[in-house]
Every structure is written in C-alpha cells, then in structure tokens.
Scaffold this active site. Sequence first.
Site, PDB file in Angstrom:
ATOM      1  N   GLU A 642       0.885  -1.192  -0.219  1.00  0.00           N
ATOM      2  CA  GLU A 642       0.063   0.194   0.500  1.00  0.00           C
ATOM      3  C   GLU A 642       0.758   1.440   0.402  1.00  0.00           C
ATOM      4  O   GLU A 642       1.162   2.059  -1.213  1.00  0.00           O
ATOM      5  CB  GLU A 642      -0.957   0.126   0.897  1.00  0.00           C
ATOM      6  CG  GLU A 642      -1.950   0.863   1.339  1.00  0.00           C
ATOM      7  CD  GLU A 642      -2.415   0.829   2.278  1.00  0.00           C
ATOM      8  OE1 GLU A 642      -2.809  -0.315   3.415  1.00  0.00           O
ATOM      9  OE2 GLU A 642      -3.478   2.071   3.171  1.00  0.00           O
ATOM     10  N   ASP A 757      -9.799  -7.808   8.248  1.00  0.00           N
ATOM     11  CA  ASP A 757      -9.086  -8.058   7.044  1.00  0.00           C
ATOM     12  C   ASP A 757      -8.789  -9.198   6.835  1.00  0.00           C
ATOM     13  O   ASP A 757      -8.034  -9.110   6.491  1.00  0.00           O
ATOM     14  CB  ASP A 757      -8.291  -6.882   6.125  1.00  0.00           C
ATOM     15  CG  ASP A 757      -8.991  -6.863   5.353  1.00  0.00           C
ATOM     16  OD1 ASP A 757      -9.562  -7.234   4.307  1.00  0.00           O
ATOM     17  OD2 ASP A 757      -7.700  -6.109   4.373  1.00  0.00           O
TER      18      ASP A 757
END
Length: 794
Positions: A642, A757
Amino acid sequence: MQCNHCCVVLLTLGALLGVHGATSPHEVDLLNTMTMKKDLGWRSYPANGWEEISEIDDHNRPIRTFQVCNVLAPAQNNWLLSGYIERGSARRLLVELKFTLRDCASIPGTPGTCKETFNLYYVDADGPDDDAVPLPSPNEPRFRKIDTVAADESFTQVDVGDRVLKLNTEVRDVGSLSHPGLYLAFQDVGACVALVAVRVFYKRCPAEARGLARFPETPSGPDASALVGVPGKCAPHSQPEGPEPPGGPRMYCSADGEWLVPIGKCVCAAGYEDIGGECRACRPGFFKVFNDEATCKRCTAHSHAPHSASARCICERGHYRASNDPPDVPCTRPPSAPRNLLSLVNGTSVWLEWAPPKDKGGRVDLSYSISCLRCDDMSGTLLDVQRSCRPCGAGVRYWPTANGLREAAVLISRLTAHTNYSFKVQAVNGVSSKAGLQAVTPVNITTNQAAPSKILKIKRELNTKDCIVLAWLPPLQPNGEILEYEVKYMEKLSGNESVILSRAARVAVPGLQPGSAYLFQVRARTTAGSGPYSHQVEFSTLSASDAELSPVSVVGVCIAIITISVVLFIGCFILSRRHCGYSKAKQDEEKLQFQNGQVKAHGMKTYVDPHTYEDPAQAVKDFAKEINPSSIKIEKVIGAGEFGEVCSGHLKLSRRREINVAIKTLKGGSTERQRSDFLSEASIMAQFDNPNIIHLEGVVTKSKLVMIVTEYMENGSLDSFLRKRDGQFTVIQLVGMLRGIAAGMTYLSEMGFVHRDLAARNILVSSGLVCKVSDFGLSRVLDRRPEAAYTTLV
Ligand code: ACK
C-alpha cells in the site's frame, strides 16, 4: 439190527445232492468230508456202532457216510470220533451236519428205545495226537457237549424208490476256543442216522481295500455277537487322515464275516496324489502340500519345484514366504519405498504424508514404519549430517503409531522447537524382515516455535484462612524459556475470576475468603505465546475457626513466597513499563494492582493500540526493534504494498547468522501521516508473538528509506499460492493450513484484537506450509462496546 436199505438210500442221497464244499468267500473250511480225498481215519466206539460207507461218485468224488441204526437193541452208546481239526486263527467254529434220520414210527416193530436224535461233542486238543484223547464217554469232562441234534422241519425231501427221505442240514457253533485244535464226537443213543457230510468251518471277513486303507483277512470274533476291531494299513505314500481315530482307519468284522462300521481313512502324503487308489508322486513343477488335498497343483507365482514328489515349491531369488504364509500361496517380495513424501511442520509437530509404494510386493499386508533422528547439522555433507544425528528418544509421540501404520500418514508431536529432524518412512510387508536392505524415503524438517505444553500437575503446598500456596511442575515441553506462569483462579460460589502472574513454578494466592472453595488453572508463557491452561483443580481456604488452630509458620511461609514472587515480578514490571511506556488510559485499563505485595492482573495480556499514543512514533520506538540498515541486504522486489514496494532479502542477525526476510518499504515523498500509518503496522505486529502470526524482525526509521522487516514466507500469499498449486494438496494439508489460520486468529482474539481484513491474500505461507496472519495495516483495537460492528473488505 443193521439197516441195509438205509445204506443204499444214503449213497443215493449223496450222489443225488452232490453236496460238495462250495463255500462263500466269508467262510473257510477246516474240514469237509465231501472234499477230502484221503482216508478220514475217524474212529468208532464200539466197533459195531458207527460204520463208514465210502463210495466214489460218477465224477470221481468221494462220498463218505457214517451211519448207525441199532434201533432194536436197548442202551445204545455209540461214538464216532473225528480226526484232529486244526483251529488256526479262528476263535469260533461252525459245524455243518447233513444227515438223514429215520423216524421210529417208520420202522416196523421198533421198541420204545428207538431215538430220533444224536448228540454232538467236542474235545479241545493241543495237537494231532489221537492217543491223547480219552475214550469217549458222556462222563468224561473233556468231552464237551455242543448240542443234541434232531431232524427238523426244514429237511430236503428226496424220493427213493417207494419212499421219501428227508436230508437235514443243521449248523452248530463252538465259540471261545483257546486250544490249537479239537476233535468232534458224535454220540448215538439208539437212532437210525446217517451222517452224509460234515463240514467244519469258520466265518471270516475277507481282505479288503477301502480307499487307500488295506484291511487284512480277519476271522470273526469268539462268539455270535462279537465284533472284531481291525486297524487298516495305509497304502504306500499314504497316511492316516487327521488325528482321529488314533490308530488310523479302522473297521469291524461281524460274526457273519461282514465288514461293518468303517472309521477314518488314509490320504496320500504331501507330494503324492491319489490316482486310482494309489498314491503317485507329483511331477516336477507341481506340488501337494496337505495330506487331504486330492491332486497335485502347479507351483504358484514366483516359485518352482525341480523334483518330483514336492510338498512345496521353492521361492525364486528375491521372493519369500512370510513365516505365517501357507505354503501354497505365491512367493512375494518386500515393497518398494513410499513415494511423494510431504511434510507439514506446525510448531513442534510435523505431519508426514506419502503415496503408497509403486510395488507392494504382491502382498496385501502393507504397513509403514517411521524412524526419527534429531540432527544438529543439516548443512554439511551427508556424512556430517549423519554424524550429527541421534535417535529422537521416547518423548516423541506418533499418532496413530510409529510402526505397523496402515494409513499413509502420521502426526509426529512433542518435538523440540527450532530443531532439525530427519525422518525415514519405510514401507513394510510380511516378507520385509526376510530381505536384507529396505527401501526408505527420507525427509528433513526443522521445527519452528511453539507455545509451551500443558501443565499437568498442580499441588497445594499450604492453605490458611485467606491464602493458598500452589506449586506445579514446569510443562514437559516448554519449547523455549518460560517467561511467566499465569494462574487463573475463581471462587467457586461467586464465580469471580482473577489472574496472578508468577515467574516461579509456585505462587501464593492471598486475599481469599475464609472457608471458601477456589478453582485454579495454570499455564506457562514463552516468547512463542501462552500454552493451554491446565485442568481445573479445587482447593479451599481454612475456615476462620480452623485458622486459629493453624501454626503461625503457615502464614510465615505464605508471606515469604509472596515476598519472593513480588520482588521478582516488580523487577520485571518496572523493566517492561520502561520499555512499553503505556498511555495513562491503558494503564487504567490493565488495572494492574499490588495487593498484599502481589502483582495481580485481571484477564489476558492485551494489545495496545498505537493510535492511543499521543505520539505514534513513540509507539514504534516502544514496541519495535530498530535495525541498522547496514545489516539488511535487499535482493529483489516481490510485490507492491500500500505504501511502497515489498522486497525479499537477508538480515544479518550476528556475525554468523543470516536469515531470509521480507522488506516493506515506504516510497519516497510520502507524507508524515503516511509514514505514521506505515509504521503503525510495525507497532501492532511487534506486540504479537505467535507461530501463526507474521513475525516482525524490526524497523528502519533512522535512514532515508523507511523499512519494515519481517520473516520471509517462501510461498507468498495464500490466495496466489492456492491458485498456483490448485488440486495439489491433500485434505489433510488443507486442514493443517486452516488450523494454523484459526490458531493465529484465536491468538489475536485473546489479545483483544480484531483484524478486520482476514482474507487469503493476507495470509502468508511458509516453505513448510505454515500459514501466518499478516497485514495489520487496517487492524484496530477491539471496541468493547457491545454495539460495535466491523465491516471487512473482500
Ligand atoms: O502473493 P505474494 O507473492 O505475497 O505477493 C504479495 C506481495 O508481497 C505484496 O504484499 C508478498 N509478501 C508480503 N509479505 C511477505 C513476506 N513476509 N514474505 C514473502 N512474501 C511477502 C505477498
């Protein structure tokens, strides 16, 4: 009075009837006056009594007749004594008499002394010595009467001129004979009788073959009801079948000379077959094992019989029969080695799974054996490796078993953490022990970290009205240095639960209610995490009244133990506080308190959210280790994260130890916020210590390139790994992976942490197929409000 017309009649009778000795196979003649050619030599007493009239018939056969007919003279006592008759093996003789007897009424003018019977006697004798026989007399005890013989109704009628003569046939038996022979004696006491034929014979069972059993000719028994048991003899190359009867086949000979009640039989011996009642040798290439099999059989696979009369076939080279194999089964060989051996390491356990050998050796009794070696050095030559290995010892557990495994899989547990092992899987069958070298499939593994095993024994050392001192044995498998023990206890009545931490394997639990029962559980913690809780044990405090009686020393010991534990724990606590730098709020939340000199914590050790830090950089400092960038060697880019690229490389831990690592980088030009968010993952990860959570090695924050360094997972993320290797995993391997993920998630939940997640792309897979939860970028501290809800992205 001599009866001359009688003589004519008798001669005629003899000629007419032709009564010559035609005997059956069941009878053996010892004497037959109709067939004896030479002079009979019978004697008469007195000389004018019985007289012999002998003729030769038309066929040149002798007809011997003895007659007496002194019916007109009173007090007749006429004896006719036969010659010596040898008994042979017979015990019972039969005497057949053919005679005519005139009825007194047919003789005109006969006085009342006329008789219509005569008497039959015998004398036992030891040999043919006529002089040894006493003079016949009814008073002589050696003359033993057989019977009084009379003409019966069943005589044969013969027409002789104007008269009808009747030929009688009477048979009498003489049993239980014991002397070698005998003489017969006929006593006439005034009858008109003519003995036409005298036959002495015995009954016998003729020699007979029943199957393969041979029975000899056998005289019947000593009396009319006796059965003579006769053992049969087995034909050449045959033998009695089975254990019954003990003497082999047997039959009984009846008094009539008939064989009765056959028992048992003979069968051809091994190597011989029954062809037409004879035992013939099996031809080369054929064999017969059992005695009861009918025919020889061709040798089974991988065996041969070079000679005739083989009872078994010899195995070809490299083929064997197991000791409990019947001799008529094919010869077999040991199996080849197991194939495709896979290992799945999970902490200190390893799951081995393999495919059955290509060649099972022609047998169905396949099993597997596992051997285990613990090796110090796995890097050198094969010889170096072998030298550094030693047997694993008795502590290792195999499920279901190490030997005689039927399934092609085994779970090996209780191994030591961070240790090299070499396992060998060997396929075994019933003939493996007969063949020398065995084909084995080896596999080398290294265990990874694991939580300590369960504590098994807890005992109460002391109890007072408000304090209980517990002690326990350390876990059998600590799997690392034990950092502390966690003692969970609950008042049985109220259900109030508390936790005490202790560095030693003993703790004093103070502040308890007098006269109350408490349930205790203990678990150990290492850097790999906490082990499972022990079973619950129940101990009670003394009631107030009992306590008054208890010795002061109990309280003293209690206080002493508490003091030691507190000193140890305070030391640790201060160190850890310095390191952690908890926020005030968190400190309140942890509710660590000192009571009676003991550190007491409620609930689990919990995760500290770095976002609660006023300065998130401080959280990174507190939790994560700063790594010198010079010890990191970046090798290649393996993906994109990310905040920047993800690389693989090496981290030098010491001069000698270097490990593979994954390096997440923060791309240049990132904002302070991005830097803080990037590093917050490291602050989170650093707080976890579990084999199924990705392990943080440290961070690089002081160099231009900010990095997060973690352990390297050779198989990358689970989703790409499963896609690449689709259909190549066994159910057991997949379940093993799932179990690892579940263990990681359980650990996170125990830490009071929600991942938010969980997805296959966020699970990383090691070379040993261990799954570890990763990607804590989105993770948050568990909101304790009941209405809290979380949404996860797919
Ligand atoms: O599926 P992958 O090969 O596994 O591609 C992604 C990529 O980096 C971006 O996240 C891989 N990756 C991340 N962390 C690690 C790690 N610790 N060891 C090996 N590969 C990693 C991941």
